[in-house]
Design a protein around this motif. Structure first.
Motif, PDB file in Angstrom:
ATOM      1  N   LEU A 466       0.796  -1.232   0.000  1.00  0.00           N
ATOM      2  CA  LEU A 466       0.000   0.000   0.000  1.00  0.00           C
ATOM      3  C   LEU A 466       0.828   1.283   0.000  1.00  0.00           C
ATOM      4  O   LEU A 466       0.329   2.358  -0.354  1.00  0.00           O
ATOM      5  CB  LEU A 466      -0.932   0.011   1.220  1.00  0.00           C
ATOM      6  N   TYR A 467       2.110   1.169   0.396  1.00  0.00           N
ATOM      7  CA  TYR A 467       2.940   2.372   0.559  1.00  0.00           C
ATOM      8  C   TYR A 467       3.002   3.244  -0.705  1.00  0.00           C
ATOM      9  O   TYR A 467       2.819   4.469  -0.621  1.00  0.00           O
ATOM     10  CB  TYR A 467       4.345   1.973   0.997  1.00  0.00           C
ATOM     11  N   PRO A 468       3.255   2.685  -1.897  1.00  0.00           N
ATOM     12  CA  PRO A 468       3.327   3.555  -3.094  1.00  0.00           C
ATOM     13  C   PRO A 468       2.023   4.310  -3.353  1.00  0.00           C
ATOM     14  O   PRO A 468       2.044   5.473  -3.765  1.00  0.00           O
ATOM     15  CB  PRO A 468       3.635   2.551  -4.218  1.00  0.00           C
ATOM     16  N   TYR A 469       0.902   3.646  -3.126  1.00  0.00           N
ATOM     17  CA  TYR A 469      -0.399   4.292  -3.354  1.00  0.00           C
ATOM     18  C   TYR A 469      -0.647   5.402  -2.326  1.00  0.00           C
ATOM     19  O   TYR A 469      -1.185   6.464  -2.658  1.00  0.00           O
ATOM     20  CB  TYR A 469      -1.526   3.256  -3.297  1.00  0.00           C
ATOM     21  N   LEU A 470      -0.255   5.125  -1.082  1.00  0.00           N
ATOM     22  CA  LEU A 470      -0.395   6.144  -0.042  1.00  0.00           C
ATOM     23  C   LEU A 470       0.433   7.371  -0.359  1.00  0.00           C
ATOM     24  O   LEU A 470      -0.029   8.508  -0.251  1.00  0.00           O
ATOM     25  CB  LEU A 470       0.011   5.577   1.324  1.00  0.00           C
ATOM     26  N   MET A 471       1.682   7.161  -0.758  1.00  0.00           N
ATOM     27  CA  MET A 471       2.561   8.292  -1.060  1.00  0.00           C
ATOM     28  C   MET A 471       2.026   9.104  -2.239  1.00  0.00           C
ATOM     29  O   MET A 471       2.038  10.342  -2.215  1.00  0.00           O
ATOM     30  CB  MET A 471       3.974   7.779  -1.371  1.00  0.00           C
ATOM     31  N   SER A 472       1.551   8.417  -3.265  1.00  0.00           N
ATOM     32  CA  SER A 472       0.987   9.128  -4.422  1.00  0.00           C
ATOM     33  C   SER A 472      -0.251   9.928  -4.006  1.00  0.00           C
ATOM     34  O   SER A 472      -0.452  11.070  -4.438  1.00  0.00           O
ATOM     35  CB  SER A 472       0.616   8.132  -5.526  1.00  0.00           C
ATOM     36  N   GLY A 473      -1.070   9.317  -3.158  1.00  0.00           N
ATOM     37  CA  GLY A 473      -2.273  10.005  -2.678  1.00  0.00           C
ATOM     38  C   GLY A 473      -1.943  11.232  -1.859  1.00  0.00           C
ATOM     39  O   GLY A 473      -2.574  12.293  -2.029  1.00  0.00           O
ATOM     40  N   TRP A 474      -0.934  11.104  -0.977  1.00  0.00           N
ATOM     41  CA  TRP A 474      -0.552  12.261  -0.155  1.00  0.00           C
ATOM     42  C   TRP A 474       0.034  13.384  -1.007  1.00  0.00           C
ATOM     43  O   TRP A 474      -0.176  14.573  -0.728  1.00  0.00           O
ATOM     44  CB  TRP A 474       0.457  11.842   0.909  1.00  0.00           C
ATOM     45  N   VAL A 475       0.759  13.024  -2.061  1.00  0.00           N
ATOM     46  CA  VAL A 475       1.317  14.049  -2.957  1.00  0.00           C
ATOM     47  C   VAL A 475       0.192  14.813  -3.661  1.00  0.00           C
ATOM     48  O   VAL A 475       0.194  16.052  -3.722  1.00  0.00           O
ATOM     49  CB  VAL A 475       2.256  13.405  -4.004  1.00  0.00           C
ATOM     50  N   VAL A 476      -0.796  14.055  -4.187  1.00  0.00           N
ATOM     51  CA  VAL A 476      -1.948  14.702  -4.838  1.00  0.00           C
ATOM     52  C   VAL A 476      -2.681  15.597  -3.851  1.00  0.00           C
ATOM     53  O   VAL A 476      -3.045  16.739  -4.161  1.00  0.00           O
ATOM     54  CB  VAL A 476      -2.905  13.635  -5.412  1.00  0.00           C
ATOM     55  N   LEU A 477      -2.880  15.085  -2.633  1.00  0.00           N
ATOM     56  CA  LEU A 477      -3.582  15.864  -1.613  1.00  0.00           C
ATOM     57  C   LEU A 477      -2.799  17.112  -1.233  1.00  0.00           C
ATOM     58  O   LEU A 477      -3.389  18.173  -0.963  1.00  0.00           O
ATOM     59  CB  LEU A 477      -3.817  14.995  -0.371  1.00  0.00           C
ATOM     60  N   THR A 478      -1.473  17.007  -1.235  1.00  0.00           N
ATOM     61  CA  THR A 478      -0.640  18.177  -0.924  1.00  0.00           C
ATOM     62  C   THR A 478      -0.844  19.280  -1.949  1.00  0.00           C
ATOM     63  O   THR A 478      -1.005  20.459  -1.609  1.00  0.00           O
ATOM     64  CB  THR A 478       0.842  17.780  -0.873  1.00  0.00           C
ATOM     65  N   TYR A 479      -0.865  18.911  -3.235  1.00  0.00           N
ATOM     66  CA  TYR A 479      -1.084  19.918  -4.286  1.00  0.00           C
ATOM     67  C   TYR A 479      -2.479  20.531  -4.177  1.00  0.00           C
ATOM     68  O   TYR A 479      -2.645  21.749  -4.368  1.00  0.00           O
ATOM     69  CB  TYR A 479      -0.885  19.288  -5.665  1.00  0.00           C
ATOM     70  N   LEU A 480      -3.476  19.702  -3.892  1.00  0.00           N
ATOM     71  CA  LEU A 480      -4.829  20.218  -3.715  1.00  0.00           C
ATOM     72  C   LEU A 480      -4.903  21.164  -2.519  1.00  0.00           C
ATOM     73  O   LEU A 480      -5.595  22.190  -2.544  1.00  0.00           O
ATOM     74  CB  LEU A 480      -5.826  19.066  -3.525  1.00  0.00           C
ATOM     75  N   THR A 481      -4.156  20.824  -1.466  1.00  0.00           N
ATOM     76  CA  THR A 481      -4.131  21.667  -0.270  1.00  0.00           C
ATOM     77  C   THR A 481      -3.475  23.010  -0.563  1.00  0.00           C
ATOM     78  O   THR A 481      -3.936  24.054  -0.094  1.00  0.00           O
ATOM     79  CB  THR A 481      -3.372  20.953   0.859  1.00  0.00           C
ATOM     80  N   ILE A 482      -2.405  22.990  -1.349  1.00  0.00           N
ATOM     81  CA  ILE A 482      -1.729  24.241  -1.729  1.00  0.00           C
ATOM     82  C   ILE A 482      -2.674  25.113  -2.542  1.00  0.00           C
ATOM     83  O   ILE A 482      -2.780  26.336  -2.320  1.00  0.00           O
ATOM     84  CB  ILE A 482      -0.451  23.934  -2.523  1.00  0.00           C
ATOM     85  N   PHE A 483      -3.395  24.486  -3.485  1.00  0.00           N
ATOM     86  CA  PHE A 483      -4.375  25.223  -4.291  1.00  0.00           C
ATOM     87  C   PHE A 483      -5.447  25.857  -3.405  1.00  0.00           C
ATOM     88  O   PHE A 483      -5.783  27.037  -3.563  1.00  0.00           O
ATOM     89  CB  PHE A 483      -5.019  24.280  -5.306  1.00  0.00           C
ATOM     90  N   ALA A 484      -5.988  25.064  -2.476  1.00  0.00           N
ATOM     91  CA  ALA A 484      -7.028  25.570  -1.575  1.00  0.00           C
ATOM     92  C   ALA A 484      -6.501  26.694  -0.697  1.00  0.00           C
ATOM     93  O   ALA A 484      -7.202  27.677  -0.433  1.00  0.00           O
ATOM     94  CB  ALA A 484      -7.575  24.433  -0.711  1.00  0.00           C
ATOM     95  N   SER A 485      -5.254  26.573  -0.247  1.00  0.00           N
ATOM     96  CA  SER A 485      -4.659  27.595   0.619  1.00  0.00           C
ATOM     97  C   SER A 485      -4.484  28.913  -0.126  1.00  0.00           C
ATOM     98  O   SER A 485      -4.783  29.986   0.400  1.00  0.00           O
ATOM     99  CB  SER A 485      -3.315  27.099   1.160  1.00  0.00           C
ATOM    100  N   ILE A 486      -4.014  28.825  -1.368  1.00  0.00           N
ATOM    101  CA  ILE A 486      -3.840  30.040  -2.180  1.00  0.00           C
ATOM    102  C   ILE A 486      -5.183  30.723  -2.410  1.00  0.00           C
ATOM    103  O   ILE A 486      -5.297  31.956  -2.336  1.00  0.00           O
ATOM    104  CB  ILE A 486      -3.163  29.686  -3.528  1.00  0.00           C
ATOM    105  N   TYR A 487      -6.201  29.915  -2.688  1.00  0.00           N
ATOM    106  CA  TYR A 487      -7.528  30.477  -2.926  1.00  0.00           C
ATOM    107  C   TYR A 487      -8.075  31.150  -1.666  1.00  0.00           C
ATOM    108  O   TYR A 487      -8.698  32.219  -1.751  1.00  0.00           O
ATOM    109  CB  TYR A 487      -8.488  29.381  -3.395  1.00  0.00           C
ATOM    110  N   MET A 488      -7.841  30.555  -0.497  1.00  0.00           N
ATOM    111  CA  MET A 488      -8.317  31.161   0.750  1.00  0.00           C
ATOM    112  C   MET A 488      -7.579  32.462   1.055  1.00  0.00           C
ATOM    113  O   MET A 488      -8.169  33.419   1.564  1.00  0.00           O
ATOM    114  CB  MET A 488      -8.180  30.175   1.907  1.00  0.00           C
ATOM    115  N   VAL A 489      -6.281  32.506   0.732  1.00  0.00           N
ATOM    116  CA  VAL A 489      -5.534  33.759   0.900  1.00  0.00           C
ATOM    117  C   VAL A 489      -6.141  34.849   0.026  1.00  0.00           C
ATOM    118  O   VAL A 489      -6.304  36.005   0.452  1.00  0.00           O
ATOM    119  CB  VAL A 489      -4.046  33.549   0.547  1.00  0.00           C
TER     120      VAL A 489
END
Length: 501
Positions: A466-489
């Protein structure tokens, strides 16, 4: 009092009639609210040398709406006419067009009669048309502000008031031995803590929308039907260009949005007044709220995607961005819950402080919005800062978003107006409790499986798989989080101004 014989005058020649505003108020079984609506109009200070005529359309009523309206008109000394409809299949649209055709004539009538000289004089005297809901109330001087906005430029087709949801009075303040106790509770005039909290969420949502529109210049993609002042020439343009019998159409569940887009297509500006306020009723329960939002969201999506309705708005890109933003909110939360569950179950969760950034930004953003929301309470600001209220409200909207897009792919189109009417009339019930029970059951099953199969789930074999899938998921979530953070700013930045909701 005006009467239905207002136009039956002969011998008109070189006549002059004072300029006037006419108010169209469609009312379907609104005996409990129509008096308050009319009292709000009576409280208005009219622009200098301008008269006000009020047309209440008692639409397929089975209650005393007509009687209550006539009585209120007499009590408040309003120039008032009550028009009645029977077997109107177009609901609010049909009611509004009934009032329109009463003044401007009915081109679809096989016995079409040319307007009399007096009717022509009366029609020419109309300088603005106010569309109102029967359960809305204009704040004092709102009509003046709307008039000033409409008359500020020749190319303005409509100006909408700022809407504020009316907060129910505390249920605890109502004596239980009051002979009208049950009636007042049923009317929505009073409510418990949950109802008042839910009302504030809708009020804050509306405030956020209005603040965003004002920051971007005041132009709106929807002139809400609760209280909008139209230029008659703009409505006539819509009627003639689209070969209609009235400006309003029932091709969409959001007839006010369709009308606004048609005005923009004809190069009329559509604005929100920075000063005029209108108090409107909120949806008091989750079920009625969902049905209302389903109608709004479904109507918006249908307008955006329909090839049959040949009309576009200059705000089309903004509406699509809002749909994408909601989709990102949904994916972010579902992905986070999925990754968090798998990571904890397999003992591979590691905390990163980057996850605190969007939480802090969301807390700041929602506190600012709560403070800028009219008539807010301290508890509302606290709950917004803790993100409890905004998150619950967002999930309610995400459920609606999913339902609407899934139904969009289905062959059968539901009647949004009928669903909302049935919900408000208590003819349908919410499935919220069923959903909560199902969610609780699924969580319980998940916890049970994780505990009983912990040794297997935390084994090296499962972790490595499961580790590769988890890491890929966290990377995608990180980019989505950055997008959401910029929009909130960006959102926080737009709220720095002195605009008021």
């Amino acid at each position: 009092m005006l009467t239905d014989n207002i136009f039956n005058v002969t011998g008109v020649k070189n006549s002059y009639m004072r300029p006037r505003i006419v108010a169209f108020i469609p009312a379907h079984n609104e005996e409990k609210s129509i008096r308050d609506c009319l009292e709000g109009l009576a409280d208005q200070t009219l622009p200098k040398d301008i008269d006000l005529d009020v047309y209440v359309i008692a639409d397929n009523c089975t209650d005393r709406t007509e009687e209550r309206a006539l009585q209120a008109g007499a009590d408040f000394n309003l120039n008032l006419v009550v028009l009645t409809t029977k077997n109107n299949k177009q609901r609010k649209v049909g009611a509004l067009n009934t009032a329109w055709k009463h003044i401007y004539g009915d081109n679809l009538d096989i016995y079409f009669r040319k307007l009399t000289q007096w009717q022509e004089v009366y029609k020419q005297s109309i300088k603005a048309v106010l569309g109102m809901d029967a359960d809305s109330r204009l704040a004092p001087n709102a009509l003046n502000y709307l008039w000033d906005g409409l008359m500020s430029s020749r190319n303005i087709g409509g100006v909408m008031a700022k809407y504020t949801m009316r907060m129910p009075k505390k249920k605890s303040a109502l004596a239980k031995d009051d002979p009208h106790y049950e009636e007042k509770i049923a009317s929505g005039e009073y409510g418990g803590p949950l109802t008042r909290w839910w009302t504030h969420q809708q009020k804050q949502d509306m405030a956020s929308w209005i603040l965003d529109i004002q920051y971007h210049g005041g132009s709106t993609y929807v002139l809400g039907g609760q209280a909008t002042l139209f230029r008659p020439e703009a409505l006539q343009d819509i009627t003639e260009e689209n070969k209609l019998d009235g400006p309003w159409q029932d091709e969409s569940d959001v007839e006010d949005m369709l009308l606004t887009w048609q005005l923009q297509k004809s190069n009329w500006k559509t604005l929100v007044s920075p000063k005029a306020r209108c108090f409107v009723d909120a949806m008091k329960s989750y079920h009625t709220f969902r049905q209302q939002r389903n109608k709004w969201q479904s109507g918006t999506v249908n307008l955006l995607t329909s090839k049959d309705i040949d009309v576009k708005t200059r705000h089309r890109g903004k509406l699509w961005r809002a749909q994408i933003k909601t989709f990102v909110d949904l994916i972010t939360r579902v992905l986070f819950l999925l990754l968090l569950t798998v990571a904890i179950a397999t003992d591979q969760f590691y905390w990163s402080w980057i996850w605190a950034i969007p939480v802090v930004l969301a807390s700041i953003l929602n506190m600012i919005l709560a403070i800028k929301t009219p008539m807010h309470r301290t508890i509302d600001v606290v709950m917004a800062g803790l993100l409890i209220s905004p998150e619950i409200y967002l999930w309610a909207n995400l459920v609606t978003f999913c339902q609407v897009w899934l139904e969009k792919m289905a062959a059968h189109k539901k009647d949004g107006w009928a669903n909302q009417y049935n919900a408000e009339g208590g003819k349908t019930s919410s499935k919220l409790v069923h959903g909560i029970i199902l969610a609780t059951l699924l969580v319980g099953i998940g916890v049970f499986l994780c505990i009983n199969y912990r040794d297997f789930l935390t084994s090296q074999m499962v972790q490595d798989a499961l580790y590769p899938y988890l890491m890929s998921g966290w990377v995608v979530l990180t980019y989505l989080t950055i997008f959401a953070s910029i929009y909130m700013v960006y959102q926080i930045w737009t709220l720095r101004g002195r605009h008021s909701a």
